[in-house]
Design a protein around this motif. Structure first.
Motif, short mmCIF file in Angstrom:
data_model
loop_
_atom_site.label_atom_id
_atom_site.label_comp_id
_atom_site.label_asym_id
_atom_site.label_seq_id
_atom_site.Cartn_x
_atom_site.Cartn_y
_atom_site.Cartn_z
N ALA A 91 51.90 42.07 43.84
CA ALA A 91 50.76 42.49 44.65
C ALA A 91 50.47 41.34 45.60
O ALA A 91 50.25 40.21 45.17
CB ALA A 91 49.55 42.79 43.77
N ARG A 92 50.49 41.62 46.90
CA ARG A 92 50.25 40.59 47.91
C ARG A 92 49.06 40.98 48.77
O ARG A 92 49.00 42.09 49.29
CB ARG A 92 51.48 40.40 48.77
CG ARG A 92 52.66 39.84 48.01
CD ARG A 92 53.88 39.68 48.90
NE ARG A 92 55.02 39.19 48.15
CZ ARG A 92 55.85 39.94 47.46
NH1 ARG A 92 55.67 41.24 47.41
NH2 ARG A 92 56.86 39.42 46.80
N ARG A 93 48.17 40.04 48.92
CA ARG A 93 46.98 40.28 49.72
C ARG A 93 47.25 39.91 51.18
O ARG A 93 47.83 38.88 51.49
CB ARG A 93 45.83 39.45 49.17
CG ARG A 93 44.53 39.74 49.83
CD ARG A 93 43.42 39.00 49.15
NE ARG A 93 42.20 39.17 49.91
CZ ARG A 93 41.02 38.78 49.53
NH1 ARG A 93 40.89 38.17 48.37
NH2 ARG A 93 39.97 38.98 50.27
N SER A 94 46.81 40.80 52.07
CA SER A 94 46.92 40.56 53.50
C SER A 94 45.63 41.05 54.15
O SER A 94 45.44 42.25 54.37
CB SER A 94 48.13 41.32 54.07
OG SER A 94 48.20 41.15 55.46
N GLY A 95 44.72 40.13 54.41
CA GLY A 95 43.42 40.49 54.97
C GLY A 95 42.62 41.28 53.95
O GLY A 95 42.43 40.85 52.83
N ARG A 140 49.62 50.70 49.26
CA ARG A 140 48.59 49.84 49.83
C ARG A 140 47.27 50.15 49.14
O ARG A 140 46.93 51.31 48.91
CB ARG A 140 48.46 50.09 51.32
CG ARG A 140 47.50 49.11 51.98
CD ARG A 140 47.47 49.29 53.46
NE ARG A 140 46.81 50.56 53.76
CZ ARG A 140 46.67 51.05 54.97
NH1 ARG A 140 47.20 50.44 55.99
NH2 ARG A 140 46.04 52.18 55.15
N GLY A 141 46.56 49.11 48.79
CA GLY A 141 45.25 49.25 48.16
C GLY A 141 44.27 48.31 48.82
O GLY A 141 44.59 47.64 49.80
N SER A 142 43.10 48.25 48.26
CA SER A 142 42.07 47.39 48.80
C SER A 142 41.86 46.17 47.89
O SER A 142 42.34 46.15 46.76
CB SER A 142 40.75 48.15 48.94
OG SER A 142 40.27 48.49 47.65
#
Length: 188
Positions: free
Chosen positions: A111-115, A147-149
């Motif tokens: 899981a990678r966070r982008s913004g 994609r998730g939040s």
């Protein structure tokens, strides 16, 4: 300040995959859509023996391996003309019939966070071995992403459910070409 236990990626993945395993077994039993075991064995063209699950993902855990194994068993069992043998190696059901050993490798589960978005991805690879010589006959791979939040990522239940769903989709993606590959492996 010590972080809560639920921040551990291993715990989150384990929690979600345990829930997935429990749900798929119960759903299959309730559905009653599987043909009787005796009829499936007699109509089977190819027998599949599940080998080990290697884990190249950062979120390695026993529950991850168990989830991949359960999803693999379920998907291969659903293929027409294919019978997945029991885990005990002394199973006499194949008895001279074409058998293929299937090993799995989880290449990625992340899981990678982008913004404000979080991108989940999973990649699974299967190697089909001709038996009894265990010569490699084919490799199948599958990838899935979602994609998730950020709020999904912070919620342990939701985060693990998304990762379990992505892993299950990667398994399905890899196995979609398996029937032809299994028959080719068994024919030689």
């Amino acid at each position: 300040m010590k972080r809560p236990v639920w921040h551990s990626m291993r715990w989150i993945v384990g929690f979600g995959l345990s829930a997935l395993l429990w749900a798929t077994a119960a759903d299959a039993a309730r559905a009653g859509k599987t043909p009787s075991a005796a009829r499936r064995v007699s109509n089977s063209e190819v027998f599949v023996r599940l080998g080990g699950v290697r884990n190249g993902a950062k979120a390695a855990s026993k529950s991850l391996d168990a989830a991949v194994r359960a999803a693999t068993r379920e998907r291969f069992s659903a293929l027409p003309g294919v019978h997945v043998l029991a885990d005990d190696s002394s199973s006499p059901q194949a008895n001279g019939r074409p058998t293929v050993l299937v090993t799995a490798k989880v290449r990625d589960l992340s899981a990678r966070r982008s913004g404000s978005d979080v991108f989940y991805s999973a990649e699974v690879e299967y190697t089909l071995h001709r038996m009894p010589e265990e010569a490699i006959a084919a490799t199948l791979s599958g990838h899935a992403s979602a994609r998730g939040s950020v709020s999904d990522m912070k919620n342990p239940g939701r985060n693990s459910a998304i990762q379990a769903s992505v892993l299950d989709a990667a398994v399905s993606s890899a196995i979609r070409r398996a029937a032809k590959a299994l028959r080719a492996a068994a024919a030689h």
